[in-house]
Design a protein around this motif. Structure first.
Motif, PDB file in Angstrom:
ATOM      1  N   ASP A   4       0.849  -1.078   0.150  1.00 19.38           N
ATOM      2  CA  ASP A   4      -0.006   0.042   0.030  1.00 19.38           C
ATOM      3  C   ASP A   4       0.667   1.232   0.137  1.00 19.38           C
ATOM      4  N   ALA A   5       0.494   2.371  -0.768  1.00 19.05           N
ATOM      5  CA  ALA A   5       1.248   3.439  -0.785  1.00 19.05           C
ATOM      6  C   ALA A   5       1.467   4.229   0.442  1.00 19.05           C
ATOM      7  N   ALA A   6       0.635   4.046   1.285  1.00 15.92           N
ATOM      8  CA  ALA A   6       0.763   4.597   2.843  1.00 15.92           C
ATOM      9  C   ALA A   6       1.709   4.155   3.522  1.00 15.92           C
ATOM     10  N   SER A   7       1.982   2.575   3.096  1.00 15.62           N
ATOM     11  CA  SER A   7       2.908   1.952   3.882  1.00 15.62           C
ATOM     12  C   SER A   7       4.506   2.075   3.494  1.00 15.62           C
ATOM     13  N   VAL A   8       4.784   2.919   2.336  1.00 16.63           N
ATOM     14  CA  VAL A   8       6.182   3.201   1.981  1.00 16.63           C
ATOM     15  C   VAL A   8       6.661   4.333   3.117  1.00 16.63           C
ATOM     16  N   ARG A   9       7.950   4.009   3.422  1.00  9.98           N
ATOM     17  CA  ARG A   9       8.539   5.218   4.529  1.00  9.98           C
ATOM     18  C   ARG A   9      10.131   5.323   3.888  1.00  9.98           C
ATOM     19  N   MET A  10      10.571   6.402   4.741  1.00 11.34           N
ATOM     20  CA  MET A  10      11.835   6.402   4.284  1.00 11.34           C
ATOM     21  C   MET A  10      13.016   5.261   5.294  1.00 11.34           C
ATOM     22  N   GLY A  11      14.090   4.847   4.603  1.00 10.33           N
ATOM     23  CA  GLY A  11      14.746   3.806   5.059  1.00 10.33           C
ATOM     24  C   GLY A  11      14.183   2.558   5.003  1.00 10.33           C
TER      25      GLY A  11
END
Length: 306
Positions: free
Chosen positions: A259-266
């Protein structure tokens, strides 16, 4: 290579009425404070700088003021066979309009020639509603009642070009065709750049070829929520900067598989390669990146690459 996009703009009260006129089979000009009629109309008076409000209908026929012959038409031009580009002063206008004239040969057009609009068979409120001009005078015909102004105009933009690769790009693309990723190390600062390039810090050509991994760390990212014409994916989706293991500069790519909302830095990600039979000399051999089964990278490991 081809760069392609649809350029969409809002027209405003003046150009919106002008485009609506073309849709309805009429040509409108704008009268400025000096009494001159401009076609296409100006949005603001060049003398007073006030908005132009008076639009007047001019004839869909006029006189060639000057011209040049186009023997080799390009893609996207009004005609696909030789024609003339001409500056045409329509009857009732004080300025000239640049458009194509469908003349059989250069000998059939001249300064002072009379030409008329050839309307497109289907009109939508766009400058292409004038398909071209042709020799002749106005032919009597019925025109519909004026319709509402056009608010939005979309123009497809297509730019085809041939790119000549450098020796460094050649090696990089050949490696991609073999399912490998390589960079090159700056001989001054020792940083590895992918794709290889002149070092942006030291301004020197790259040297040693270095193999880099097809996995890395998301440094920064953007969630694309807005749909647009020609879009390959349905929003929302993520475009991120991925710092490949062994590289010192991130590359942009798609992050899919979650899900796009689950992408994060690192977040640690791995490349998903297209089917080997489809590999060519192009970065598109990597379809996208997706999450790797690894813990997130510590901030300090990519802080200098944001």
């Amino acid at each position: 290579m081809t760069i392609a996009f649809d350029y969409t703009r809002s027209l405003g009260p003046v150009l919106g009425r002008f485009m609506a006129g073309l849709r309805d089979g009429r040509v409108l000009g704008g009268r400025t404070s000096d009494g001159r009629v401009h076609v296409p109309p100006l949005e603001f008076d060049p003398i007073t700088h006030e908005p132009v409000t008076e639009l007047v209908e001019v004839a869909p026929a006029g006189t060639v003021v000057s011209w040049t012959w186009n023997a080799r038409p390009l893609e996207g031009q009004p005609l696909d066979h030789p024609f003339a580009w001409a500056l045409i002063r329509l009857d009732g206008a004080d300025t000239t309009l640049l458009h194509a004239v469908d003349a059989a040969t250069p000998s059939t057009i001249k300064t002072g020639a009379r030409v008329r609009v050839r309307w497109a068979p289907v009109r939508a409120g766009h400058i292409t509603d004038i398909a071209c001009f042709e020799p002749g005078e106005i032919e009597p015909r019925e025109t519909p009642e004026p319709g509402p102004p056009v608010e939005i105009m979309t123009t497809p933009i297509r730019l085809h070009y041939r790119h000549t690769t450098s020796d460094e790009e050649d090696a990089y693309l050949r490696a991609l065709a073999e399912g490998r990723l390589i960079g090159q190390r700056c001989p001054a600062c020792r940083k590895v750049y992918v794709p290889p390039r002149v070092c942006p810090a030291d301004g020197v050509a790259p040297g040693e070829v270095v193999a880099v991994a097809d996995r890395g760390t998301v440094t920064t990212f953007c969630v694309v929520n807005v749909p647009f014409a020609g879009q390959r994916l349905s929003p929302p989706y993520v475009v991120a900067q991925v710092l490949l293991d062994g590289a010192d500069i991130p590359i942009p790519h798609l992050i899919l598989g979650l899900d796009a909302a689950s992408v994060r830095m690192g977040m640690r990600v791995a490349a998903v390669w297209r089917d080997r039979s489809a590999w060519t000399f192009t970065p598109e051999n990597i379809a996208h990146f997706e999450p790797a089964d690894e813990p997130d990278a510590p901030y300090e490991s990519y802080a200098e690459h944001l």
